[in-house]
Design a protein around this motif. Structure first.
Motif, PDB file in Angstrom:
ATOM      1  N   ARG A 126      29.257  30.863  24.748  1.00  0.00           N
ATOM      2  CA  ARG A 126      30.534  30.501  25.335  1.00  0.00           C
ATOM      3  C   ARG A 126      30.383  30.240  26.852  1.00  0.00           C
ATOM      4  O   ARG A 126      31.400  30.276  27.409  1.00  0.00           O
ATOM      5  N   LEU A 127      29.074  30.178  27.273  1.00  0.00           N
ATOM      6  CA  LEU A 127      29.150  30.262  28.719  1.00  0.00           C
ATOM      7  C   LEU A 127      29.429  29.113  29.450  1.00  0.00           C
ATOM      8  O   LEU A 127      30.090  28.848  30.515  1.00  0.00           O
ATOM      9  N   TYR A 128      29.522  27.882  28.676  1.00  0.00           N
ATOM     10  CA  TYR A 128      30.075  26.717  29.256  1.00  0.00           C
ATOM     11  C   TYR A 128      31.456  26.666  29.694  1.00  0.00           C
ATOM     12  O   TYR A 128      32.064  25.979  30.597  1.00  0.00           O
ATOM     13  N   ARG A 129      32.349  27.816  28.999  1.00  0.00           N
ATOM     14  CA  ARG A 129      33.688  27.737  29.456  1.00  0.00           C
ATOM     15  C   ARG A 129      33.729  28.479  30.916  1.00  0.00           C
ATOM     16  O   ARG A 129      34.788  28.386  31.493  1.00  0.00           O
ATOM     17  N   TYR A 130      32.562  29.025  31.404  1.00  0.00           N
ATOM     18  CA  TYR A 130      32.653  29.959  32.751  1.00  0.00           C
ATOM     19  C   TYR A 130      31.917  29.197  33.818  1.00  0.00           C
ATOM     20  O   TYR A 130      31.699  29.867  34.774  1.00  0.00           O
ATOM     21  N   ARG A 131      31.591  27.984  33.710  1.00  0.00           N
ATOM     22  CA  ARG A 131      30.743  27.520  34.605  1.00  0.00           C
ATOM     23  C   ARG A 131      31.473  27.398  35.969  1.00  0.00           C
ATOM     24  O   ARG A 131      30.864  27.750  36.854  1.00  0.00           O
ATOM     25  N   ASP A 132      32.682  27.191  36.020  1.00  0.00           N
ATOM     26  CA  ASP A 132      33.385  27.134  37.526  1.00  0.00           C
ATOM     27  C   ASP A 132      33.428  28.414  38.137  1.00  0.00           C
ATOM     28  O   ASP A 132      32.951  28.736  39.237  1.00  0.00           O
ATOM     29  N   PRO A 133      33.761  29.570  37.280  1.00  0.00           N
ATOM     30  CA  PRO A 133      33.881  30.653  38.073  1.00  0.00           C
ATOM     31  C   PRO A 133      32.574  31.385  38.385  1.00  0.00           C
ATOM     32  O   PRO A 133      32.198  31.959  39.478  1.00  0.00           O
ATOM     33  N   LEU A 134      31.423  30.980  37.676  1.00  0.00           N
ATOM     34  CA  LEU A 134      30.326  31.087  37.984  1.00  0.00           C
ATOM     35  C   LEU A 134      29.742  30.650  39.099  1.00  0.00           C
ATOM     36  O   LEU A 134      28.967  31.184  40.076  1.00  0.00           O
TER      37      LEU A 134
END
Length: 280
Positions: free
Chosen positions: A6-14
């Motif tokens: 699911r990491l692709y969902r959190y690229r912006d906050p990362l």
């Protein structure tokens, strides 16, 4: 998110966490974000981004004294080296992971070393070494000891089948089915079906299920490995036209990734069908 794709969902906050660290904010959060972005880039097939994020994370670790995270920053570059056939580099990085993690009982680091070694061994055609490394992470038939076992599902089954350990391969596929790993993510569904197909049950239904998984192209290296093994099966079954189609797709994806040994394997299979490999 890391282990269920699911990491692709959190690229912006990362990336916001990384930028915050660059501007003098929380360095630890920035390092951990870079490591997660490295993992995401590995699975997404943007391998140059893996190296860039890993290098930045490593530099921050050295500057601020984070030896454990510094070790973690080697994990994904080691996989890229293995995927690209940089065998000396892959072995060196895996040795660094193991030599730091082993004495400190940092199990995750030693498992990451085994993963890189397994992938490097498969890229060299050394399936005996690949089986040894993959089964060191998750013994055949077990999936409940460590989430890292989810990253070597296909490796272990392929290596088991290639070394005459059909019982081990069957046990591992059974564990995948019993625990329903396919429900965790489309990538794991693709690999579970692909691993099932490797058992050579006389049909190609499982290969077709693997390739029909939604958004399979999100994970190009894994997708190409399924196409490759399917093409190999079809060539052995003398279904030449279909074999060429799958092998050509595999070779193209591997070439785009810079995964030279895998592209060469697909090319060799293509030549065996009577079709020149790309570039020949």
């Amino acid at each position: 998110a890391l282990y269920v794709d699911r990491l692709y969902r959190y690229r912006d906050p990362l990336w916001r966490a990384v930028q915050h660290g660059r501007e003098g904010g929380a360095v630890t959060s920035a390092i951990e974000a870079l490591l997660l972005l490295s993992a995401d880039a590995w699975f997404a097939g943007t391998w140059d981004d893996v190296l860039a994020a890993g290098a930045e994370a490593s530099a921050l670790c050295q500057d601020h004294g984070y030896p454990l995270l510094a070790g973690m920053s080697l994990s994904y570059p080691a996989l890229v080296a293995a995927g690209r056939g940089e065998h000396g580099k892959a072995r060196a990085l895996a040795s660094q992971l193991a030599s730091w993690g082993g004495p400190r009982r940092a199990l995750l680091l030693t498992q990451r070393a085994h993963h890189a070694r397994a992938l490097d061994a498969i890229s060299r055609g050394d399936f005996e070494a690949a089986y040894s490394s993959a089964s060191s992470i998750a013994p055949p038939g077990t999936l409940d000891d460590t989430p890292q076992g989810l990253w070597v599902l296909f490796d272990l089954v392929e290596a088991a089948m290639r070394t005459g350990r059909r019982d081990a391969a069957v046990a591992h596929v059974k564990a995948m089915l019993d625990t329903d790993v396919a429900s965790l993510s489309p990538r794991l569904a693709m690999l579970a079906a692909g691993a099932t197909a490797l058992l050579d049950d006389g049909t190609n239904d499982a290969f077709e299920r693997a390739l029909a998984v939604p958004d399979a192209g999100r994970w190009p290296f894994d997708l190409a490995r399924v196409h490759l093994t399917y093409g190999e099966r079809l060539r052995r079954d003398r279904a030449t036209g279909d074999a060429r189609r799958h092998l050509s797709v595999a070779q193209e994806i591997f070439s785009q990734l810079g995964a030279a040994p895998w592209a060469a394997r697909a090319g060799g299979e293509l030549r065996a069908t009577g079709q020149p490999a790309a570039g020949e």
